[in-house]
Design an enzyme around this catalytic site. Sequence first.
Site, PDB file in Angstrom:
ATOM      1  N   ASN A   1     -32.561 -38.835  51.376  1.00 20.33           N
ATOM      2  CA  ASN A   1     -33.266 -40.282  52.127  1.00 20.33           C
ATOM      3  C   ASN A   1     -34.270 -41.004  51.240  1.00 20.33           C
ATOM      4  O   ASN A   1     -34.379 -41.952  51.113  1.00 20.33           O
ATOM      5  CB  ASN A   1     -33.526 -40.223  53.601  1.00 20.33           C
ATOM      6  CG  ASN A   1     -34.620 -39.453  53.821  1.00 20.33           C
ATOM      7  OD1 ASN A   1     -35.004 -38.360  53.434  1.00 20.33           O
ATOM      8  ND2 ASN A   1     -35.504 -39.885  54.779  1.00 20.33           N
TER       9      ASN A   1
ATOM     10  N   LEU B   1     -41.960 -12.856  55.719  1.00 19.92           N
ATOM     11  CA  LEU B   1     -43.485 -13.423  56.185  1.00 19.92           C
ATOM     12  C   LEU B   1     -43.634 -14.545  55.050  1.00 19.92           C
ATOM     13  O   LEU B   1     -44.909 -14.456  54.674  1.00 19.92           O
ATOM     14  CB  LEU B   1     -44.104 -12.175  56.007  1.00 19.92           C
ATOM     15  CG  LEU B   1     -43.922 -11.112  57.100  1.00 19.92           C
ATOM     16  CD1 LEU B   1     -45.124 -10.155  56.863  1.00 19.92           C
ATOM     17  CD2 LEU B   1     -44.166 -11.767  58.708  1.00 19.92           C
TER      18      LEU B   1
ATOM     19  N   GLU C   1     -40.885 -30.261  57.870  1.00 16.46           N
ATOM     20  CA  GLU C   1     -40.844 -31.560  58.202  1.00 16.46           C
ATOM     21  C   GLU C   1     -39.694 -32.165  58.650  1.00 16.46           C
ATOM     22  O   GLU C   1     -38.599 -32.289  58.006  1.00 16.46           O
ATOM     23  CB  GLU C   1     -41.580 -32.647  57.113  1.00 16.46           C
ATOM     24  CG  GLU C   1     -41.991 -34.001  57.601  1.00 16.46           C
ATOM     25  CD  GLU C   1     -40.823 -34.932  57.593  1.00 16.46           C
ATOM     26  OE1 GLU C   1     -40.348 -35.112  58.746  1.00 16.46           O
ATOM     27  OE2 GLU C   1     -40.288 -35.557  56.778  1.00 16.46           O
TER      28      GLU C   1
ATOM     29  N   CYS D   1     -37.672 -40.784  57.985  1.00 15.95           N
ATOM     30  CA  CYS D   1     -38.102 -40.111  59.214  1.00 15.95           C
ATOM     31  C   CYS D   1     -39.262 -40.743  60.178  1.00 15.95           C
ATOM     32  O   CYS D   1     -38.974 -40.423  61.204  1.00 15.95           O
ATOM     33  CB  CYS D   1     -38.857 -38.582  58.494  1.00 15.95           C
ATOM     34  SG  CYS D   1     -37.733 -37.608  57.455  1.00 15.95           S
TER      35      CYS D   1
ATOM     36  N   GLY E   1     -41.719 -30.423  63.552  1.00 14.18           N
ATOM     37  CA  GLY E   1     -42.061 -29.369  62.492  1.00 14.18           C
ATOM     38  C   GLY E   1     -43.446 -28.890  62.417  1.00 14.18           C
ATOM     39  O   GLY E   1     -44.317 -29.047  63.287  1.00 14.18           O
TER      40      GLY E   1
ATOM     41  N   GLU F   1     -48.042 -32.353  54.624  1.00 15.48           N
ATOM     42  CA  GLU F   1     -47.660 -32.908  53.545  1.00 15.48           C
ATOM     43  C   GLU F   1     -48.814 -33.885  53.056  1.00 15.48           C
ATOM     44  O   GLU F   1     -49.569 -34.306  54.093  1.00 15.48           O
ATOM     45  CB  GLU F   1     -46.437 -33.806  53.233  1.00 15.48           C
ATOM     46  CG  GLU F   1     -45.182 -33.173  53.780  1.00 15.48           C
ATOM     47  CD  GLU F   1     -44.451 -32.118  52.710  1.00 15.48           C
ATOM     48  OE1 GLU F   1     -45.095 -31.907  51.665  1.00 15.48           O
ATOM     49  OE2 GLU F   1     -43.083 -32.083  53.194  1.00 15.48           O
TER      50      GLU F   1
END
Length: 476
Positions: free
Chosen positions: A146, A238, A244, A278, A453, A457
């Site tokens: 997107n 780990l 996101e 988003c 999430g 960022e």
Amino acid sequence: MQMRIGGTETASLDEAWIEIKNPSTGELVDRVPAGTAEDMARAVDAAGIAFDTWKKKTLRERGMILFRAAEKVREQHKDLARLLTMEQGKPLRESIDEVRGYANILEFYGGISAHQSGETIRLGSAGDCLVVREPLGVCGAIIPWNMPVIIMGWKVGPALLAGNTLVLKPASSTPLTNLNLAKILDEAGLPPGVLNVVTGTGEQAGEALVRHPDVRKISFTGSCATGMRVKELTSHHLKDVTLELGGSDPMIVLNDAHIDHAVEGALRGRFYNAGQTCTAVKRLYVQEGVADIFIQKLKERVSALNVGNGLGPKIDMGPLNSSGQREIISQAVENTRNNQDGKIIEGGCALKGKAYESGYFYRPTLVTDVTPKSPLITEEIFGPVLPVMSVPNLEAAIREANNTRFGLGASVWTTNLHSAKKVFDEVHAGIIWVNRHLTLPPEVPFGGTGGSGIGRENGQDSLDQYSQTKSLFLNW
């Protein structure tokens, strides 16, 4: 177009290819290799070899490469934007903004490279402690279709500045601009192997990257279901992880808002990039005192939007990215109509006519009187459909805004500072806008809570998440 591994263009070990088609016309734009687990292993190996040298570069040296790349991107921004529109579908104006935004991100991280320092903790008679930050090693990034250019910047900028090497897996439908941007970084002085781009599907190339034991961190942007799969797979080694996963962002308009300004905010906030963002406005709550006039004005503006090929003149909205995406949107609206979960007052169908027959176009859609249990409210609708609900007061708006498993962004439109602060204090989201929506400059940390999430960022926060502290204890 080829993948980039170890600083050079290369084909897949397999002979399979993925065709990239223009969402407006269905025409073939290019093709890329369908990368395999073996191809991904080659890329991780190249990144591992490059890491030993790259981590020894000073922050300033790494930052200067980002600066030079940003300059080259600005020189080529028109060509890059045109390619982005051809593979993704968005109007050329939006593609230009996105490419420039990518340059902004590289410039931001290049700029803060001179201001990074460690910490000295004075412990009195026990001595002193020097705390520094070190890179993690080989990192992996998986980006969606997107906003492929901006999201590449969010991951490449901090990961490389921190001293990591990176293997990037673009979306299978929009890899072309990402490959060109990687080439520009190489031309700006990035050593071979520091950034590797492996094209392919999520099931093959993406999962191989997440599973690889030598990858220390995965940064993923995409759907909730895939994000949960990434989290599950990274737990076996780990790995650090940033996820996101989208959202169902509410927009709240109060009686004292500047109505025309709020209408324009809702228009851009929902229909920018055909609603495939988003942080797009996905639920709109308008206070009763202004609901009728607001909806009337918004309907007029939505009906006037010019939808068409993103390369055409004066286009307000392009197509959806794929036929599958349009089918999801069509089904959601059809279910609303059949179940009487809302009243469709504008749009509600695919666009018809010769100009639209080969593309994935859908009419911008407004739905009022939506029931709280409608999927238009409870799910993330990734397309140009906006449900609008009337609420009696701010408290009700906040209650409805929080009635979701998501928590990415939210906005409130008001001239009352107390109302704005109440929304900031009480709405569950990673970012709150006042009298605007969507703006995400590189200086500002961005990420969500709950189903949206983990991790951040942008900003210093993202740089810190691509590094780890190391302490030196000095006993004098």
